[in-house]
Scaffold this motif. Structure first.
Motif, PDB file in Angstrom:
ATOM      1  N   LYS A   1       0.820  -1.207   0.000  1.00 20.58           N
ATOM      2  CA  LYS A   1       0.000   0.000   0.000  1.00 20.58           C
ATOM      3  C   LYS A   1       0.856   1.261   0.000  1.00 20.58           C
ATOM      4  O   LYS A   1       1.951   1.280   0.540  1.00 20.58           O
ATOM      5  CB  LYS A   1      -0.917   0.012   1.227  1.00 20.58           C
ATOM      6  CG  LYS A   1      -1.983  -1.057   1.229  1.00 20.58           C
ATOM      7  CD  LYS A   1      -2.885  -0.912   2.448  1.00 20.58           C
ATOM      8  CE  LYS A   1      -3.985  -1.960   2.453  1.00 20.58           C
ATOM      9  NZ  LYS A   1      -4.861  -1.832   3.646  1.00 20.58           N
ATOM     10  N   SER A   2       0.311   2.323  -0.593  1.00 19.71           N
ATOM     11  CA  SER A   2       0.962   3.626  -0.553  1.00 19.71           C
ATOM     12  C   SER A   2       0.772   4.249   0.822  1.00 19.71           C
ATOM     13  O   SER A   2      -0.189   3.951   1.532  1.00 19.71           O
ATOM     14  CB  SER A   2       0.375   4.543  -1.631  1.00 19.71           C
ATOM     15  OG  SER A   2       0.959   5.818  -1.570  1.00 19.71           O
ATOM     16  N   HIS A   3       1.725   5.101   1.194  1.00 23.07           N
ATOM     17  CA  HIS A   3       1.644   5.807   2.466  1.00 23.07           C
ATOM     18  C   HIS A   3       0.400   6.687   2.470  1.00 23.07           C
ATOM     19  O   HIS A   3       0.189   7.494   1.554  1.00 23.07           O
ATOM     20  CB  HIS A   3       2.906   6.653   2.666  1.00 23.07           C
ATOM     21  CG  HIS A   3       3.093   7.142   4.060  1.00 23.07           C
ATOM     22  ND1 HIS A   3       2.304   8.120   4.603  1.00 23.07           N
ATOM     23  CD2 HIS A   3       3.981   6.771   5.020  1.00 23.07           C
ATOM     24  CE1 HIS A   3       2.696   8.358   5.849  1.00 23.07           C
ATOM     25  NE2 HIS A   3       3.710   7.550   6.129  1.00 23.07           N
ATOM     26  N   ILE A   4      -0.445   6.535   3.489  1.00 23.07           N
ATOM     27  CA  ILE A   4      -1.739   7.218   3.520  1.00 23.07           C
ATOM     28  C   ILE A   4      -1.604   8.738   3.470  1.00 23.07           C
ATOM     29  O   ILE A   4      -2.427   9.436   2.888  1.00 23.07           O
ATOM     30  CB  ILE A   4      -2.546   6.780   4.767  1.00 23.07           C
ATOM     31  CG1 ILE A   4      -3.983   7.310   4.666  1.00 23.07           C
ATOM     32  CG2 ILE A   4      -1.857   7.231   6.051  1.00 23.07           C
ATOM     33  CD1 ILE A   4      -4.918   6.722   5.705  1.00 23.07           C
ATOM     34  N   ILE A   5      -0.537   9.274   4.074  1.00 25.34           N
ATOM     35  CA  ILE A   5      -0.345  10.728   4.084  1.00 25.34           C
ATOM     36  C   ILE A   5       0.231  11.215   2.758  1.00 25.34           C
ATOM     37  O   ILE A   5      -0.136  12.276   2.251  1.00 25.34           O
ATOM     38  CB  ILE A   5       0.581  11.141   5.252  1.00 25.34           C
ATOM     39  CG1 ILE A   5      -0.075  10.798   6.593  1.00 25.34           C
ATOM     40  CG2 ILE A   5       0.905  12.641   5.185  1.00 25.34           C
ATOM     41  CD1 ILE A   5       0.799  11.063   7.793  1.00 25.34           C
ATOM     42  N   LEU A   6       1.125  10.407   2.171  1.00 28.12           N
ATOM     43  CA  LEU A   6       1.792  10.818   0.934  1.00 28.12           C
ATOM     44  C   LEU A   6       0.951  10.556  -0.314  1.00 28.12           C
ATOM     45  O   LEU A   6       1.229  11.121  -1.370  1.00 28.12           O
ATOM     46  CB  LEU A   6       3.134  10.085   0.798  1.00 28.12           C
ATOM     47  CG  LEU A   6       4.187  10.415   1.859  1.00 28.12           C
ATOM     48  CD1 LEU A   6       5.430   9.564   1.645  1.00 28.12           C
ATOM     49  CD2 LEU A   6       4.553  11.892   1.825  1.00 28.12           C
ATOM     50  N   TYR A   7      -0.074   9.724  -0.203  1.00 31.87           N
ATOM     51  CA  TYR A   7      -0.878   9.359  -1.370  1.00 31.87           C
ATOM     52  C   TYR A   7      -1.397  10.576  -2.150  1.00 31.87           C
ATOM     53  O   TYR A   7      -1.217  10.639  -3.379  1.00 31.87           O
ATOM     54  CB  TYR A   7      -2.048   8.464  -0.964  1.00 31.87           C
ATOM     55  CG  TYR A   7      -2.912   8.052  -2.133  1.00 31.87           C
ATOM     56  CD1 TYR A   7      -2.586   6.935  -2.898  1.00 31.87           C
ATOM     57  CD2 TYR A   7      -4.038   8.794  -2.498  1.00 31.87           C
ATOM     58  CE1 TYR A   7      -3.365   6.564  -3.986  1.00 31.87           C
ATOM     59  CE2 TYR A   7      -4.819   8.429  -3.578  1.00 31.87           C
ATOM     60  CZ  TYR A   7      -4.477   7.313  -4.318  1.00 31.87           C
ATOM     61  OH  TYR A   7      -5.235   6.962  -5.405  1.00 31.87           O
ATOM     62  N   PRO A   8      -2.025  11.571  -1.509  1.00 28.81           N
ATOM     63  CA  PRO A   8      -2.537  12.710  -2.289  1.00 28.81           C
ATOM     64  C   PRO A   8      -1.431  13.518  -2.954  1.00 28.81           C
ATOM     65  O   PRO A   8      -1.632  14.094  -4.025  1.00 28.81           O
ATOM     66  CB  PRO A   8      -3.295  13.549  -1.248  1.00 28.81           C
ATOM     67  CG  PRO A   8      -2.776  13.109   0.066  1.00 28.81           C
ATOM     68  CD  PRO A   8      -2.402  11.670  -0.089  1.00 28.81           C
ATOM     69  N   ILE A   9      -0.246  13.544  -2.335  1.00 31.77           N
ATOM     70  CA  ILE A   9       0.888  14.254  -2.935  1.00 31.77           C
ATOM     71  C   ILE A   9       1.359  13.511  -4.178  1.00 31.77           C
ATOM     72  O   ILE A   9       1.592  14.113  -5.234  1.00 31.77           O
ATOM     73  CB  ILE A   9       2.038  14.391  -1.922  1.00 31.77           C
ATOM     74  CG1 ILE A   9       1.576  15.205  -0.698  1.00 31.77           C
ATOM     75  CG2 ILE A   9       3.256  15.050  -2.569  1.00 31.77           C
ATOM     76  CD1 ILE A   9       2.592  15.255   0.419  1.00 31.77           C
ATOM     77  N   PHE A  10       1.495  12.194  -4.055  1.00 34.86           N
ATOM     78  CA  PHE A  10       1.914  11.381  -5.191  1.00 34.86           C
ATOM     79  C   PHE A  10       0.902  11.478  -6.335  1.00 34.86           C
ATOM     80  O   PHE A  10       1.282  11.546  -7.510  1.00 34.86           O
ATOM     81  CB  PHE A  10       2.068   9.913  -4.770  1.00 34.86           C
ATOM     82  CG  PHE A  10       3.216   9.655  -3.841  1.00 34.86           C
ATOM     83  CD1 PHE A  10       4.307  10.517  -3.783  1.00 34.86           C
ATOM     84  CD2 PHE A  10       3.223   8.549  -3.012  1.00 34.86           C
ATOM     85  CE1 PHE A  10       5.374  10.276  -2.935  1.00 34.86           C
ATOM     86  CE2 PHE A  10       4.285   8.296  -2.162  1.00 34.86           C
ATOM     87  CZ  PHE A  10       5.356   9.158  -2.121  1.00 34.86           C
ATOM     88  N   LEU A  11      -0.373  11.478  -5.986  1.00 35.87           N
ATOM     89  CA  LEU A  11      -1.420  11.563  -7.004  1.00 35.87           C
ATOM     90  C   LEU A  11      -1.354  12.892  -7.745  1.00 35.87           C
ATOM     91  O   LEU A  11      -1.520  12.943  -8.974  1.00 35.87           O
ATOM     92  CB  LEU A  11      -2.801  11.400  -6.359  1.00 35.87           C
ATOM     93  CG  LEU A  11      -4.011  11.413  -7.302  1.00 35.87           C
ATOM     94  CD1 LEU A  11      -3.903  10.291  -8.325  1.00 35.87           C
ATOM     95  CD2 LEU A  11      -5.311  11.300  -6.516  1.00 35.87           C
ATOM     96  N   LEU A  12      -1.074  13.969  -7.016  1.00 42.94           N
ATOM     97  CA  LEU A  12      -0.951  15.286  -7.632  1.00 42.94           C
ATOM     98  C   LEU A  12       0.252  15.333  -8.575  1.00 42.94           C
ATOM     99  O   LEU A  12       0.156  15.869  -9.689  1.00 42.94           O
ATOM    100  CB  LEU A  12      -0.812  16.358  -6.549  1.00 42.94           C
ATOM    101  CG  LEU A  12      -0.841  17.814  -7.024  1.00 42.94           C
ATOM    102  CD1 LEU A  12      -2.178  18.146  -7.669  1.00 42.94           C
ATOM    103  CD2 LEU A  12      -0.561  18.766  -5.861  1.00 42.94           C
ATOM    104  N   ILE A  13       1.375  14.768  -8.151  1.00 41.77           N
ATOM    105  CA  ILE A  13       2.576  14.695  -9.000  1.00 41.77           C
ATOM    106  C   ILE A  13       2.258  13.943 -10.291  1.00 41.77           C
ATOM    107  O   ILE A  13       2.623  14.361 -11.389  1.00 41.77           O
ATOM    108  CB  ILE A  13       3.733  14.004  -8.246  1.00 41.77           C
ATOM    109  CG1 ILE A  13       4.228  14.890  -7.099  1.00 41.77           C
ATOM    110  CG2 ILE A  13       4.891  13.680  -9.202  1.00 41.77           C
ATOM    111  CD1 ILE A  13       5.219  14.212  -6.182  1.00 41.77           C
ATOM    112  N   TYR A  14       1.552  12.831 -10.139  1.00 38.29           N
ATOM    113  CA  TYR A  14       1.217  12.006 -11.294  1.00 38.29           C
ATOM    114  C   TYR A  14       0.302  12.749 -12.266  1.00 38.29           C
ATOM    115  O   TYR A  14       0.504  12.710 -13.489  1.00 38.29           O
ATOM    116  CB  TYR A  14       0.557  10.703 -10.838  1.00 38.29           C
ATOM    117  CG  TYR A  14       0.225   9.769 -11.973  1.00 38.29           C
ATOM    118  CD1 TYR A  14       1.220   8.973 -12.542  1.00 38.29           C
ATOM    119  CD2 TYR A  14      -1.067   9.674 -12.473  1.00 38.29           C
ATOM    120  CE1 TYR A  14       0.933   8.113 -13.590  1.00 38.29           C
ATOM    121  CE2 TYR A  14      -1.362   8.817 -13.519  1.00 38.29           C
ATOM    122  CZ  TYR A  14      -0.367   8.029 -14.083  1.00 38.29           C
ATOM    123  OH  TYR A  14      -0.648   7.183 -15.121  1.00 38.29           O
TER     124      TYR A  14
END
Length: 263
Positions: free
Chosen positions: A157-170
């Protein structure tokens, strides 16, 4: 007999290197995603998806492929993401979001470190340093081989806190793909019209115009064309204007051309 198939995507050989390792150690058949992207594929038996991470997520053509597949009698589904970093991102959540609409999910997922090849940001390792880096990944490759052979169930699983940041980068990266073709430059003095760039492009995005490569607007940003040019005639931004390029040292350019032709 149980079918065992790995669908993979590889630009400069890292993911192909891992795919060949799993083929030799786990007896999987290998299918290049770029070759079957527009075909009707029904997955059966044991199925794996292998791909590099792009901007924390899955490559565009991998997303398209998984969206288009039909789920048959698939008993075990896994995904392995190769990456230059430490192994963070959202690729497995993205795949599971797609598979959820097909009433299934990943049984196993894992990251596997490989030498970085993203010339827009990093200088690649030399061939000797790349071999050292790959040697460090050998234990992880063996562990992945063991786990899928035993059909282990383990979801990364992706880190729950970092997930929205990673999604924005993507999302920003996907928007930028529409302009990527404008970043390529060709040195007419160095170009020898060997057509390797055209032959290795997974989506046929490169055409020769007046014997010089020209990019259309369907780039995946795998940068195979830049990295595999034998005369270093192609660049893709200021940070790539040096003489260092990357290809997995254990994969031949001819193999990357053959995987494209399906031969």
């Amino acid at each position: 007999m149980n079918m065992k198939t790995i669908y993979y995507f590889s630009g400069t050989g890292n993911t192909l290197y891992l795919a060949k390792f799993l083929k030799d150690n786990c007896s999987y058949n290998l299918v290049n995603i770029a070759e079957v992207l527009d075909k009707n594929i029904k997955i059966e038996g044991e199925v794996g998806f292998l791909f590099p991470i792009y901007a924390m997520g899955i490559p565009k053509l991998v997303e398209k492929f998984i969206k288009n597949i039909e789920i048959g009698d698939a008993k075990y589904i896994f995904a392995i993401a190769t990456c230059g970093g430490s192994g963070y991102g959202i690729p497995f959540q993205q795949i599971n979001n797609i598979l959820k609409n097909k009433s299934t999910k990943l049984n196993y997922s894992e990251y596997c470190h490989m030498p970085d090849n993203y010339l827009k940001l990093f200088k690649p390792l030399s061939e000797s340093d790349a071999k050292i880096d790959l040697e460090k990944s050998s234990s992880k490759m063996k562990l992945i081989s063991k786990n899928i052979s035993n059909q282990q169930n383990s979801y990364n699983k992706s880190h729950i806190i970092l997930y929205p940041i990673f999604l924005l980068i993507y999302k920003f990266w996907r928007l930028g793909l529409k302009r990527t073709h404008k970043s390529f430059e060709v040195s007419k003095e160095k170009c020898i019209t060997c057509k390797i760039c055209e032959k290795v492009c997974p989506v046929d995005n490169i055409k020769l115009e007046n014997e010089i490569p020209s990019w259309q607007n369907s780039c995946e940003e795998c940068l195979a064309c830049v990295n595999l040019c034998p005369t270093i005639a192609i660049s893709c931004g200021k940070k790539s204007k040096h003489n260092m390029r990357y290809k997995n040292p254990y994969i031949l350019v001819t193999e990357l051309i053959k995987q494209k032709s399906g031969s």
